[in-house]
Design a protein around this motif. Structure first.
Motif, short mmCIF file in Angstrom:
data_model
loop_
_atom_site.label_atom_id
_atom_site.label_comp_id
_atom_site.label_asym_id
_atom_site.label_seq_id
_atom_site.Cartn_x
_atom_site.Cartn_y
_atom_site.Cartn_z
N UNK A 156 5.58 9.55 -7.82
CA UNK A 156 6.76 9.18 -8.60
C UNK A 156 6.54 9.48 -10.08
N UNK A 157 5.33 9.19 -10.57
CA UNK A 157 5.03 9.46 -11.98
C UNK A 157 5.04 10.96 -12.26
N UNK A 158 4.57 11.76 -11.31
CA UNK A 158 4.56 13.21 -11.51
C UNK A 158 5.97 13.77 -11.51
N UNK A 159 6.82 13.26 -10.64
CA UNK A 159 8.20 13.75 -10.60
C UNK A 159 8.96 13.38 -11.86
N UNK A 160 8.55 12.33 -12.54
CA UNK A 160 9.26 11.91 -13.74
C UNK A 160 8.99 12.83 -14.92
N UNK A 161 7.96 13.70 -14.83
CA UNK A 161 7.66 14.63 -15.92
C UNK A 161 8.64 15.79 -15.88
N UNK A 162 9.01 16.28 -17.06
CA UNK A 162 9.93 17.40 -17.16
C UNK A 162 9.26 18.67 -16.71
N UNK A 163 8.04 18.94 -17.18
CA UNK A 163 7.30 20.14 -16.83
C UNK A 163 6.36 19.83 -15.67
N UNK A 164 5.72 20.91 -15.16
CA UNK A 164 4.72 20.72 -14.13
C UNK A 164 3.62 19.83 -14.67
N UNK A 165 3.36 18.72 -14.00
CA UNK A 165 2.40 17.77 -14.57
C UNK A 165 0.98 18.30 -14.52
N UNK A 166 0.23 17.93 -15.51
CA UNK A 166 -1.21 18.19 -15.53
C UNK A 166 -1.90 16.87 -15.28
N UNK A 167 -2.63 16.70 -14.18
CA UNK A 167 -3.25 15.41 -13.87
C UNK A 167 -4.12 14.93 -15.01
N UNK A 168 -4.04 13.63 -15.22
CA UNK A 168 -4.81 13.02 -16.30
C UNK A 168 -6.29 12.96 -15.93
N UNK A 169 -7.18 13.44 -16.80
CA UNK A 169 -8.62 13.31 -16.51
C UNK A 169 -9.00 11.86 -16.29
N UNK A 170 -9.80 11.61 -15.28
CA UNK A 170 -10.18 10.26 -14.91
C UNK A 170 -11.52 9.91 -15.55
N UNK A 171 -11.52 8.95 -16.49
CA UNK A 171 -12.79 8.61 -17.14
C UNK A 171 -13.81 8.02 -16.18
N UNK A 172 -13.35 7.60 -14.99
CA UNK A 172 -14.27 6.98 -14.05
C UNK A 172 -15.30 7.96 -13.50
N UNK A 185 0.82 -1.21 0.00
CA UNK A 185 0.00 0.00 0.00
C UNK A 185 0.86 1.26 0.00
N UNK A 186 1.97 1.24 0.72
CA UNK A 186 2.86 2.40 0.74
C UNK A 186 3.44 2.66 -0.63
N UNK A 187 3.85 1.61 -1.32
CA UNK A 187 4.37 1.77 -2.68
C UNK A 187 3.29 2.26 -3.63
N UNK A 188 2.06 1.78 -3.46
CA UNK A 188 0.97 2.23 -4.32
C UNK A 188 0.66 3.71 -4.08
N UNK A 189 0.76 4.15 -2.82
CA UNK A 189 0.53 5.57 -2.53
C UNK A 189 1.61 6.44 -3.15
N UNK A 190 2.80 5.93 -3.25
CA UNK A 190 3.91 6.70 -3.81
C UNK A 190 3.85 6.76 -5.34
N UNK A 191 3.15 5.83 -5.96
CA UNK A 191 3.19 5.71 -7.41
C UNK A 191 2.77 6.99 -8.14
N UNK A 192 1.64 7.64 -7.80
CA UNK A 192 1.30 8.89 -8.52
C UNK A 192 2.36 9.96 -8.37
#
Length: 591
Positions: free
Chosen positions: A386-402, A377-384
């Motif tokens: 980590x993905x945002x830090x990997x972007x070069x520019x300020x990330x724009x959250x992906x729209x959630x189709x849900x 669960x801790x790794x899953x919480x870190x995943x978003x």
């Protein structure tokens, strides 16, 4: 035949790019001539692109860059022109050495003595005249044809008496031209242009102290020069326009690529998490099977031991009964016969070290599973993050189709004023709530919160899925979520899932948190103005969405042992900085 110098013009030997006399002249396939360095620099600097090359004057395009060679004949004529100019022979016929005509003899031919004497090494006049006829450029459009030598040597009108500071042709403007606008001071034609003052002047203006020594040229010549410059400027503007149109196309293509990548990543992530969910469910089934097998094994051993113990107990009871009967027997013969067998101790199993144990009672399974799940669960919480830090520019959250799917479970939520803190003011329709400045005189019922400025909704849920949206606007503080019907509503309240509260909070405009113990801080990149709350009672799930951005903010999974109600707290108004209300909005399906 001597060269008629009066008919030479500096315009005929001027490069339309640098506006100077030709230096190493070359001619393009369309017939126009330029300095070799000028046209090369023009094409190298953008006048020609990768597809075609243009003539700066006529705009004719050449798909392949022309191989330009020095026009030696034009070069020789240009050199001759420079020598004549350097020798001081006037090029406009106004003054010594030029063509003079008498008003009383209109058909008088130029005197041979007025022609410049030949210099050593000078090309014969007849050959030079023939070359001029073949290669001399025509005057600019609109120039009178009288500027060309008449084949019969007919006389030409005498030039004006004014001798300007530079040389001009007979084809230049004349003060007698009726179409010229007049100088407002001297009432003479504005036939000259003062480059120093950037204004048109007449021949008298040039001799005045205001323009004496200035750079003055014929106005029509300046007009043609500026027109040629306009052509070059037009090409440059077209190049700039094309460059920006290419950039627009590039950005549009980038957007299409980003959209395609977003769809590809969405499908990939959904697939990966679906596999993960399947793996977790399969692992859960295997763990339940292990627990069941362990339980069955322990039960089977226990049943076997119980059966063996029962048999021994029955045997011992049987011997005890026989001894009791023997003790009361009066037949000494039977007594003596049975006594040896009954008085001998039976062979009994030592049960002191026998026990039934299992991993289930020792907690080995849970002690193994729980730490592993916590790490996961801790790794899953870190995943978003980590993905945002990997972007070069300020990330724009992906729209959630849900979010569109959860909106299908929208409920009509209204506030229950009987639960509202006395400082809260509820609208008549039960859709808005804000905090007032003072307490209202309200009955202190058991349902009413008396210390925390919050309120519950009329609607309560114990099963199914439910969704509603709340407008938070620019508020600096608020709380939104759900609360159990049985929560404590009096005095100080400890807010956490363990105490029946599941809600999202904003403090000081930027600090978002989910109220666990301690609070779970959240990183929210896009400030939401409308919050969507989704509850799945059967799965024990509560989620919060940024409705405009269609972004999931946070999800918490728990169990709801009691009926839950939507929970609202606009927080105190903070001297007017947070006085805006919370508004329950109708749900509009997001595309």
């Amino acid at each position: 035949m001597a060269l008629p110098a009066a008919f030479l013009s500096e315009d005929q030997f001027t490069c339309s790019i640098c506006l100077e006399v030709f230096s190493n002249p070359v001619s393009t396939p369309c017939g126009h001539s330029f300095c070799q360095a000028c046209i090369s620099s023009y094409w190298d600097g953008g006048g020609g692109n990768t597809k075609s090359y243009q003539c700066p004057l006529c705009k004719e395009s050449f798909r392949k860059r022309p191989e330009l060679h020095i026009n030696r004949t034009l070069k020789e004529i240009t050199e001759q022109f420079k020598q004549i100019a350097a020798a001081g022979v006037p090029m406009d016929g106004r003054g010594g050495g030029g063509v003079e005509e008498s008003n009383s003899h209109p058909h008088h031919h130029p005197h041979p003595a007025l022609s410049p004497p030949p210099r050593p090494g000078e090309m014969p006049g007849s050959i030079f005249a023939e070359m001029m006829t073949r290669f001399q450029q025509l005057p600019a459009p609109g120039t009178p044809h009288a500027s060309l030598p008449h084949p019969s040597g007919a006389h030409q009108d005498p030039p004006p008496s004014y001798s300007p500071p530079r040389r001009y042709t007979l084809s230049g403007p004349s003060e007698s031209s009726p179409s010229l606008p007049l100088c407002p001071i001297h009432l003479r034609g504005l036939e000259f242009f003062c480059r120093t003052d950037n204004t048109c002047v007449c021949s008298v203006c040039v001799e005045t102290a205001q323009h004496r020594g200035h750079n003055v040229i014929p106005a029509k010549r300046e007009w043609h020069i500026k027109k040629s410059q306009l052509g070059i400027a037009e090409v440059e503007l077209k190049d700039l326009t094309c460059e920006r149109e290419r950039k627009v196309e590039e950005i549009q293509n980038s957007l299409k690529e980003i959209q395609a990548a977003a769809e590809r990543d969405t499908d990939g992530v959904v697939c990966a998490f679906s596999k993960l969910i399947s793996c977790v469910e399969r692992c859960q089934a295997e763990m339940l099977e292990v627990i069941e097998m362990t339980r069955r094994a322990a039960e089977h051993r226990a049943q076997s031991l119980l059966r063996e113990l029962g048999e021994e107990i029955a045997e011992l009871k049987k011997r005890s009964t026989a001894l009791s009967q023997l003790a009361v027997s009066e037949d000494y013969i039977d007594f003596l016969k049975m006594f040896p067998a009954l008085s001998t101790p039976p062979q009994a199993k030592n049960w002191s070290n026998v026990s039934v144990s299992s991993e289930l009672t020792s907690g080995v399974i849970l002690s193994t599973v729980n730490p592993m799940m916590e790490r996961f669960q801790e790794e899953m919480r870190k995943l978003p993050e980590v993905c945002q830090r990997s972007s070069v520019d300020q990330p724009v959250p992906r729209p959630n189709p849900k979010i569109r799917r959860v909106q299908e479970y929208a409920d009509n939520i209204t506030l229950d004023s009987n639960t509202a803190h006395p400082r809260l003011i509820i609208s008549v329709d039960g859709k808005q709530v804000h905090c007032g400045d003072r307490h209202q005189l309200l009955p202190d019922s058991p349902e009413r919160f008396d210390r925390v400025v919050c309120v519950l909704a009329h609607q309560g849920f114990s099963s199914g899925r439910h969704y509603w949206e709340v407008e938070v606007g620019g508020k600096t503080d608020w709380d939104l979520g759900v609360a159990s019907h049985s929560v404590n509503r009096k005095g100080k309240i400890t807010v956490s899932p363990a105490n029946g509260y599941w809600f999202l909070s904003l403090r000081d405009r930027t600090d978002y948190a989910f109220r666990t113990e301690p609070a779970t801080s959240l990183m929210v990149n896009l400030r939401p103005s409308r919050i969507g709350i989704y509850v799945d009672c059967d799965k024990g799930l509560v989620s919060f969405y940024n409705v405009e951005a269609r972004v999931l903010i946070y999800t918490f999974t728990d169990s709801f042992p009691d009926t839950i109600h939507p929970f609202f707290s606009p927080c105190t108004n903070k001297s007017g900085r947070n006085e805006a209300p919370l508004i329950i909005c109708p749900v509009a399906m997001t595309e």
